[in-house]
Design a protein around this motif. Structure first.
Motif, PDB file in Angstrom:
ATOM      1  N   ASP A  55      -1.562 -18.636  18.110  1.00 32.70           N
ATOM      2  CA  ASP A  55      -1.234 -17.478  17.275  1.00 32.70           C
ATOM      3  C   ASP A  55      -2.441 -17.212  16.376  1.00 32.70           C
ATOM      4  O   ASP A  55      -2.694 -17.939  15.427  1.00 32.70           O
ATOM      5  N   VAL A  56      -3.174 -16.151  16.699  1.00 36.46           N
ATOM      6  CA  VAL A  56      -4.409 -15.846  15.978  1.00 36.46           C
ATOM      7  C   VAL A  56      -4.130 -14.992  14.750  1.00 36.46           C
ATOM      8  O   VAL A  56      -5.034 -14.681  13.976  1.00 36.46           O
ATOM      9  N   GLY A  57      -2.868 -14.572  14.552  1.00 33.88           N
ATOM     10  CA  GLY A  57      -2.531 -13.754  13.392  1.00 33.88           C
ATOM     11  C   GLY A  57      -2.996 -12.319  13.562  1.00 33.88           C
ATOM     12  O   GLY A  57      -3.147 -11.811  14.670  1.00 33.88           O
ATOM     13  N   GLU A  69      -9.814 -11.889  28.652  1.00 35.11           N
ATOM     14  CA  GLU A  69      -9.612 -13.043  29.508  1.00 35.11           C
ATOM     15  C   GLU A  69     -10.954 -13.494  30.093  1.00 35.11           C
ATOM     16  O   GLU A  69     -11.792 -12.681  30.449  1.00 35.11           O
ATOM     17  N   GLY A  70     -11.147 -14.793  30.182  1.00 29.31           N
ATOM     18  CA  GLY A  70     -12.384 -15.345  30.709  1.00 29.31           C
ATOM     19  C   GLY A  70     -13.373 -15.773  29.646  1.00 29.31           C
ATOM     20  O   GLY A  70     -14.351 -16.475  29.963  1.00 29.31           O
ATOM     21  N   ASP A  71     -13.155 -15.361  28.383  1.00 30.06           N
ATOM     22  CA  ASP A  71     -14.046 -15.802  27.303  1.00 30.06           C
ATOM     23  C   ASP A  71     -13.984 -17.326  27.181  1.00 30.06           C
ATOM     24  O   ASP A  71     -12.904 -17.926  27.217  1.00 30.06           O
ATOM     25  N   THR A  72     -15.166 -17.953  27.035  1.00 31.25           N
ATOM     26  CA  THR A  72     -15.268 -19.410  27.028  1.00 31.25           C
ATOM     27  C   THR A  72     -15.973 -19.893  25.772  1.00 31.25           C
ATOM     28  O   THR A  72     -16.895 -19.254  25.268  1.00 31.25           O
ATOM     29  N   TYR A  73     -15.500 -21.066  25.281  1.00 29.64           N
ATOM     30  CA  TYR A  73     -16.109 -21.688  24.113  1.00 29.64           C
ATOM     31  C   TYR A  73     -16.158 -23.187  24.341  1.00 29.64           C
ATOM     32  O   TYR A  73     -15.161 -23.825  24.712  1.00 29.64           O
ATOM     33  N   GLU A  74     -17.336 -23.792  24.140  1.00 27.68           N
ATOM     34  CA  GLU A  74     -17.521 -25.226  24.284  1.00 27.68           C
ATOM     35  C   GLU A  74     -17.732 -25.829  22.910  1.00 27.68           C
ATOM     36  O   GLU A  74     -18.621 -25.413  22.167  1.00 27.68           O
ATOM     37  N   LEU A  99      -2.900 -15.673  22.063  1.00 30.21           N
ATOM     38  CA  LEU A  99      -3.737 -16.024  23.202  1.00 30.21           C
ATOM     39  C   LEU A  99      -3.139 -17.213  23.956  1.00 30.21           C
ATOM     40  O   LEU A  99      -2.538 -18.114  23.356  1.00 30.21           O
ATOM     41  N   ARG A 100      -3.313 -17.196  25.268  1.00 26.77           N
ATOM     42  CA  ARG A 100      -3.096 -18.392  26.074  1.00 26.77           C
ATOM     43  C   ARG A 100      -4.473 -18.877  26.492  1.00 26.77           C
ATOM     44  O   ARG A 100      -5.295 -18.090  26.971  1.00 26.77           O
ATOM     45  N   VAL A 101      -4.753 -20.176  26.266  1.00 27.89           N
ATOM     46  CA  VAL A 101      -6.087 -20.697  26.519  1.00 27.89           C
ATOM     47  C   VAL A 101      -6.014 -21.931  27.411  1.00 27.89           C
ATOM     48  O   VAL A 101      -5.052 -22.713  27.344  1.00 27.89           O
ATOM     49  N   GLN A 102      -7.018 -22.081  28.252  1.00 28.03           N
ATOM     50  CA  GLN A 102      -7.182 -23.273  29.081  1.00 28.03           C
ATOM     51  C   GLN A 102      -8.060 -24.263  28.334  1.00 28.03           C
ATOM     52  O   GLN A 102      -9.132 -23.902  27.841  1.00 28.03           O
ATOM     53  N   LEU A 103      -7.625 -25.532  28.252  1.00 26.99           N
ATOM     54  CA  LEU A 103      -8.353 -26.547  27.513  1.00 26.99           C
ATOM     55  C   LEU A 103      -8.737 -27.681  28.458  1.00 26.99           C
ATOM     56  O   LEU A 103      -7.867 -28.271  29.127  1.00 26.99           O
ATOM     57  N   ASP A 104     -10.024 -27.966  28.547  1.00 28.50           N
ATOM     58  CA  ASP A 104     -10.546 -29.069  29.336  1.00 28.50           C
ATOM     59  C   ASP A 104     -11.197 -30.066  28.399  1.00 28.50           C
ATOM     60  O   ASP A 104     -12.013 -29.687  27.545  1.00 28.50           O
ATOM     61  N   GLY A 105     -10.841 -31.357  28.559  1.00 29.28           N
ATOM     62  CA  GLY A 105     -11.413 -32.360  27.681  1.00 29.28           C
ATOM     63  C   GLY A 105     -11.194 -33.762  28.203  1.00 29.28           C
ATOM     64  O   GLY A 105     -10.484 -33.977  29.203  1.00 29.28           O
ATOM     65  N   PRO A 106     -11.775 -34.744  27.551  1.00 28.10           N
ATOM     66  CA  PRO A 106     -11.635 -36.138  27.988  1.00 28.10           C
ATOM     67  C   PRO A 106     -10.242 -36.678  27.703  1.00 28.10           C
ATOM     68  O   PRO A 106      -9.533 -36.189  26.824  1.00 28.10           O
ATOM     69  N   VAL A 127     -12.063 -20.079  18.523  1.00 34.61           N
ATOM     70  CA  VAL A 127     -12.695 -19.469  19.690  1.00 34.61           C
ATOM     71  C   VAL A 127     -13.912 -18.709  19.178  1.00 34.61           C
ATOM     72  O   VAL A 127     -13.775 -17.741  18.424  1.00 34.61           O
ATOM     73  N   ALA A 128     -15.095 -19.178  19.565  1.00 37.37           N
ATOM     74  CA  ALA A 128     -16.335 -18.546  19.081  1.00 37.37           C
ATOM     75  C   ALA A 128     -17.204 -18.184  20.285  1.00 37.37           C
ATOM     76  O   ALA A 128     -17.538 -19.040  21.098  1.00 37.37           O
ATOM     77  N   THR A 129     -17.523 -16.908  20.394  1.00 39.84           N
ATOM     78  CA  THR A 129     -18.438 -16.440  21.431  1.00 39.84           C
ATOM     79  C   THR A 129     -19.601 -15.736  20.743  1.00 39.84           C
ATOM     80  O   THR A 129     -19.679 -15.666  19.521  1.00 39.84           O
ATOM     81  N   ASP A 130     -20.496 -15.168  21.557  1.00 34.23           N
ATOM     82  CA  ASP A 130     -21.621 -14.445  20.949  1.00 34.23           C
ATOM     83  C   ASP A 130     -21.204 -13.089  20.408  1.00 34.23           C
ATOM     84  O   ASP A 130     -22.002 -12.388  19.794  1.00 34.23           O
ATOM     85  N   ARG A 131     -19.922 -12.696  20.614  1.00 33.10           N
ATOM     86  CA  ARG A 131     -19.427 -11.398  20.128  1.00 33.10           C
ATOM     87  C   ARG A 131     -18.434 -11.516  18.981  1.00 33.10           C
ATOM     88  O   ARG A 131     -18.285 -10.591  18.184  1.00 33.10           O
ATOM     89  N   TYR A 132     -17.687 -12.617  18.882  1.00 32.05           N
ATOM     90  CA  TYR A 132     -16.651 -12.730  17.857  1.00 32.05           C
ATOM     91  C   TYR A 132     -16.331 -14.200  17.609  1.00 32.05           C
ATOM     92  O   TYR A 132     -16.715 -15.090  18.389  1.00 32.05           O
ATOM     93  N   GLU A 133     -15.603 -14.441  16.525  1.00 27.56           N
ATOM     94  CA  GLU A 133     -15.075 -15.762  16.211  1.00 27.56           C
ATOM     95  C   GLU A 133     -13.711 -15.601  15.556  1.00 27.56           C
ATOM     96  O   GLU A 133     -13.571 -14.870  14.572  1.00 27.56           O
ATOM     97  N   VAL A 134     -12.685 -16.248  16.136  1.00 30.51           N
ATOM     98  CA  VAL A 134     -11.330 -16.214  15.581  1.00 30.51           C
ATOM     99  C   VAL A 134     -10.759 -17.627  15.623  1.00 30.51           C
ATOM    100  O   VAL A 134     -11.240 -18.485  16.372  1.00 30.51           O
ATOM    101  N   SER A 135      -9.736 -17.854  14.820  1.00 30.60           N
ATOM    102  CA  SER A 135      -9.052 -19.149  14.804  1.00 30.60           C
ATOM    103  C   SER A 135      -7.555 -18.910  14.882  1.00 30.60           C
ATOM    104  O   SER A 135      -7.034 -17.919  14.346  1.00 30.60           O
TER     105      SER A 135
END
Length: 365
Positions: A55-57, A69-74, A99-106, A127-135
């Motif tokens: 819930d990004v508000g 969809e498809g935006d990625t953040y590492e 948002l629904r997000v896919q999470l990959d991690g150890p 979620v931070a990309t070169d165009r925006y940042e939201v939490s």
């Protein structure tokens, strides 16, 4: 026997050079086998994948338009977030974002860790990309890569300016950041005591998503009595949900003869009401005045000696109207403009040059 003879043979049988070559090959082979079966000094960590709802508000429109969809953040080189689904709803002047997000991690101790921490409900992810940042806060975790979305039909009730009411039409789409979030299916409008305003009932399909066991829109549960705000370039509806899950059930149409009464009406207003005046809506006549009876209002005064004097008021009048109203028959009785029609209730009619608000005296078939 000499170890190496005059011809360079080991024990007189194998050439020393050949023996050295064989030993070298064997040594390389043994080293290779040891390397294959030895423990990896730097093993790759076990990884896993899951999905979460964020819930990004509320966010401004210009920022929402950048989310896709498809935006990625590492985060730290070991964890990756990918947006897989976007759900938008109106929230005031801004846009509500889920948002629904896919999470990959150890994996550590059998639990996926994202950014070196478990995926707890309520935890904030960025979620931070070169165009925006939201939490946003985690509202749910599970195997599905998309939000559980559906279309929920509701009937909204609101009072809007007459010009705005005329602009509302079936097929209107409410869009946010290029996405359709609601569609008008039908609209019914009625006059109010204010000639510049109309009461509207708007049947609308809302694009909702399921959260916490119920459908939600605009950050709120979709249920009777909840307020929903919908805006187009031509109008804004801040409506209350009258019904969830179907059309406005007005019942079969019929015409009832209704007697109305108005007390203490100015004489010039009373004179402006005449038989034959009508109210029309949607090309149909919904009310017609068939009779007008005007009598002076009474002034009752008590004298000093206790006598009671009754005289006519010089300008106030009592007006009785006989009308034919188009009603909808329901199990709870007839309804006029969506409101119950019963003795003592108030009826409003827009007769063109005057707007009448009168009390129901009687209703007949």
């Amino acid at each position: 026997m000499e170890l190496i003879d005059d011809e360079g043979n080991l024990f007189g049988a194998v050439n020393v050079i050949d023996a050295l070559v064989v030993l070298l090959v064997l040594a390389v082979g043994v080293a290779g086998v040891a390397l294959v079966f030895a423990d990896d000094p730097d093993p790759q960590p076990e990884t896993d994948r899951t999905y979460a709802t964020l819930d990004v508000g509320t966010q401004p429109v210009y920022l929402v338009e950048a989310i896709d969809e498809g935006d990625t953040y590492e985060t730290d080189g070991a964890s990756t977030l990918t947006v897989t689904d976007v759900h938008l709803t109106p929230r005031g002047d801004d846009v509500g974002v889920t948002l629904r997000v896919q999470l990959d991690g150890p994996v550590e101790d059998g639990t996926l860790r994202y950014g070196d921490a478990p995926l707890r409900l309520g935890r904030t992810l960025t979620v931070a990309t070169d165009r925006y940042e939201v939490s946003g806060e985690i509202r749910g975790v599970g195997p599905a890569d998309a939000l559980e979305q559906s279309t929920t039909t509701v009937v909204l009730r609101d009072t809007v300016q007459a010009g705005s009411a005329a602009d509302i039409a079936a097929g209107d789409e409410i869009r946010l950041a290029g996405r359709t979030v609601a569609t008008v299916e039908n609209v019914t409008q009625f006059a109010t005591t204010d000639p510049d305003q109309r009461r509207v009932f708007v049947t609308t399909d809302l694009q909702t998503h399921r959260q916490g066991g119920e459908q939600r829109f605009g950050g709120n549960p979709v249920r009777q009595g909840q307020t929903v705000s919908l805006s187009t370039p031509a109008y804004t509806i801040d409506g209350t949900i009258e019904r969830v899950g179907g059309e406005l059930r007005l019942g079969p149409a019929s015409t009832r003869t209704v007697t109305l009464r108005m007390d203490d009406v100015r004489d010039d207003f009373a004179d402006a009401i005449r038989p034959g005046m009508t109210e029309r809506a949607g090309g149909e006549t919904v009310a017609r005045v068939t009779g007008v009876q005007v009598e002076p209002a009474l002034i009752i005064a008590t004298g000093d000696n206790g006598t009671v004097n009754v005289v006519d008021h010089p300008i106030d009048r009592e007006v009785t109207l006989t009308t034919e109203l188009q009603v909808r028959e329901t199990v709870s009785g007839p309804r006029f403009k969506g409101e119950p029609l019963r003795q003592g209730s108030t009826v409003t009619m827009d007769l063109g040059t005057v707007t009448v608000q009168a009390t129901v005296v009687s209703v007949s078939g």
